[in-house]
Design an enzyme around this catalytic site. Structure first.
Site, PDB file in Angstrom:
ATOM      1  N   LEU A   1       0.962  -1.236  -0.142  1.00  0.00           N
ATOM      2  CA  LEU A   1       0.110  -0.080  -0.075  1.00  0.00           C
ATOM      3  C   LEU A   1       0.873   1.323   0.002  1.00  0.00           C
ATOM      4  CD1 LEU A   1      -3.237   0.625   1.478  1.00  0.00           C
ATOM      5  CD2 LEU A   1      -1.695   2.276   2.198  1.00  0.00           C
ATOM      6  N   TYR A   2       2.041   1.069   0.840  1.00  0.00           N
ATOM      7  CA  TYR A   2       2.966   2.228   0.674  1.00  0.00           C
ATOM      8  C   TYR A   2       3.326   2.632  -0.749  1.00  0.00           C
ATOM      9  CZ  TYR A   2       7.473   4.655   0.809  1.00  0.00           C
ATOM     10  OH  TYR A   2       8.572   5.339   0.643  1.00  0.00           O
ATOM     11  N   ALA A   3       3.708   1.470  -1.548  1.00  0.00           N
ATOM     12  CA  ALA A   3       4.057   1.716  -2.982  1.00  0.00           C
ATOM     13  C   ALA A   3       2.925   2.395  -3.645  1.00  0.00           C
ATOM     14  CB  ALA A   3       4.652   0.458  -3.499  1.00  0.00           C
TER      15      ALA A   3
END
Ligand SMILES: O=C(O)[C@H]1O[C@H](OP(=O)(O)OP(=O)(O)OC[C@H]2O[C@@H](n3ccc(=O)[nH]c3=O)[C@H](O)[C@@H]2O)[C@H](O)[C@@H](O)[C@@H]1O
Length: 447
Positions: A257-259
């Site tokens: 999700l960060y990416a």
């Protein structure tokens, strides 16, 4: 006792205890400044407060490095640590002073995430070469906030004011842009970390999506519009298998999700460039490490645990393949950031309207030499003179990717970017800093 301490060109107001104040002491300690510079500053300060001083209440006392002016006063009803109330006159003066440039055609930069790892180093480098800047940081507790406060101290010693505030605070950003005609925004504030996204996805949406949009909106409305340089991430390459990773490779398969939030940021950046004429440069950082780094990253937490004799977990990919990262030393990243700022063209919008095509760029900033995680651990063991207790564990489905490897041809050509620090050299500097900061055995409390 009220203390007014004026270091560099900033003033700090605080009281000792919470009792009403009767005496005020002003200290100008411009360490390293010449006597004439200190005299000049004392005059300015005295003039500034002249209306608050009664003749005869003013005593002059000189010490080796400090000028101290004592005056009894109840005039300034200043409470403990009032200095940072945003918007007031003291705050505005601090912002102005911090933004003063010391070189011809110097930039005036808003650095978001200034008390963060990369933010601190970039801020120091800008100040060193004479640019004006002010920092913004929300000092959240994703990792030990005392480390952020130590970085802030380091910055303030160099005359860099770090405002405590969030990039989601549109009113704060508006005020800042009204006060200062920023030429550039170096946007480094973000929710970092790949694996923490499983625990707290909302924090990524808050900072990397909502915060980015709030900041870009403020930039669009600013007059003049600043050029924006911001931190994307190597993680946008996700499941890409084409190596080394080039800017033209696909980035539509994020593994975390960060990416995904960083990838979304790149798309937002494009939209703001396209519609509003904001000049925007995205920098894809590859696993940045070094002194004053982030305690959540593997090289940092491994160092801590090795010194404490605690086991470390080393993830392995399918078929027990070692994971690898293109670890990039902070000084190389700073050079890339400054080069991106230096080559950024002006935004083309005014009054929120685009007046022409604006620059839009994306660059990899990596080291071009991936190292496996077990090798990273071996280098640390050598520098720490200490064996690690290793637990080898199959990589969980937590958003990690098996390897990263940067192609920096574009950055080399257009920014003159050339990484020069290999992992062994960089980790040596990190370990030296770590042992100096936390003590040789890492005994000072972390996290
Ligand atoms: O360059 C990037 O794009 C990203 O780099 C880092 O993310 P990461 O490469 O995962 O860095 P670490 O968390 O330091 O992990 C490095 C390697 O160590 C491994 N690792 C990590 C932690 C651990 O306990 N054990 C372990 O083997 C990871 O799987 C990874 O292969 C940063 O944390 C991100 O914020 C950044 O965006």
């Amino acid at each position: 006792m009220l203390i007014v301490s004026a270091t560099s060109w900033g003033e700090y107001f605080c009281t000792e205890g919470s009792k009403p104040v009767h005496n005020c002491r002003c200290i100008t300690s411009r360490l390293g400044a010449s006597t004439s510079a200190r005299n000049q500053y004392e005059k300015i300060l005295t003039r500034r407060y002249a209306r608050l001083l009664k003749t005869g209440d003013f005593f002059h006392h000189r010490k080796a490095l400090n000028h101290q002016i004592f005056w009894p006063t109840t005039i300034l009803p200043i409470s403990r640590f009032e200095e940072a109330k945003w918007g007031d006159l003291v705050w505005q003066r601090k912002v102005h002073q911090s933004c003063q440039t010391k070189r011809e055609d110097g930039m005036v930069v808003l650095v978001t995430g200034a008390a963060g790892f990369v933010g601190t180093h970039v801020s120091l480098a800008l100040k060193k070469r004479g640019d004006g800047l002010v920092g913004l940081d929300n000092f959240n507790n994703y990792y030990d906030p005392s480390l952020k406060r130590s970085r802030q101290e380091l910055l303030e010693k160099q005359g860099i004011f770090v405002i405590e505030g969030d990039i989601n605070d549109a009113a704060l950003l508006k005020k800042l842009f009204e006060l200062i005609p920023f030429t550039h925004v170096m946007h480094l504030a973000a929710q970092a970390g790949v694996r923490y996204a499983l625990e707290n996805p909302g924090s990524y949406v808050h900072s990397n999506i909502a915060g980015l949009v709030t900041l870009l909106e403020a930039c669009v409305k600013a007059n003049p519009q600043p050029a924006v340089v911001w931190a994307s991430s190597s993680s946008v390459y996700g499941l890409n298998t084409h190596v080394p990773f080039s800017e033209s490779d696909r980035t539509d398969q994020p593994a975390s999700l960060y990416a995904a939030t960083k990838k979304a940021g790149e798309e937002f950046a494009h939209t703001y460039n396209h519609i509003h004429g904001l000049s925007i440069t995205g920098l894809r950082f590859f696993t940045v490490y070094g002194p004053w780094g982030r305690p959540d990253m593997a090289y940092f937490s491994f160092t801590r645990d090795i010194l404490r004799g605690k086991p470390i977990t080393i993830y392995q990919g399918a078929n027990k393949i070692d994971l690898a990262r293109d670890f990039t030393y902070i000084d190389d990243i700073v050079k890339g950031c400054l080069a991106a700022l230096d080559t950024a063209e002006k935004s083309t919008g005014t009054g929120g309207k685009k007046r022409g095509k604006a620059q839009f760029r994306i660059y990899n900033l990596g080291n071009t030499a991936p190292v496996t995680v077990p090798n990273l651990v071996s280098i640390l063991e050598k520098h720490l003179k200490c064996k690690a207790k290793k637990d080898l564990v199959k990589m969980p489905r937590n958003g990690d990717v098996p390897f990263t490897h940067a192609n920096v041809t574009l950055a080399r050509r257009e920014l003159g970017y050339e990484p020069t620090t290999d992992l062994a050299t960089g980790l040596k500097k990190f370990v030296k800093w770590y042992q100096n900061y936390y003590g040789v055995s890492g005994s000072r409390k972390t996290m």
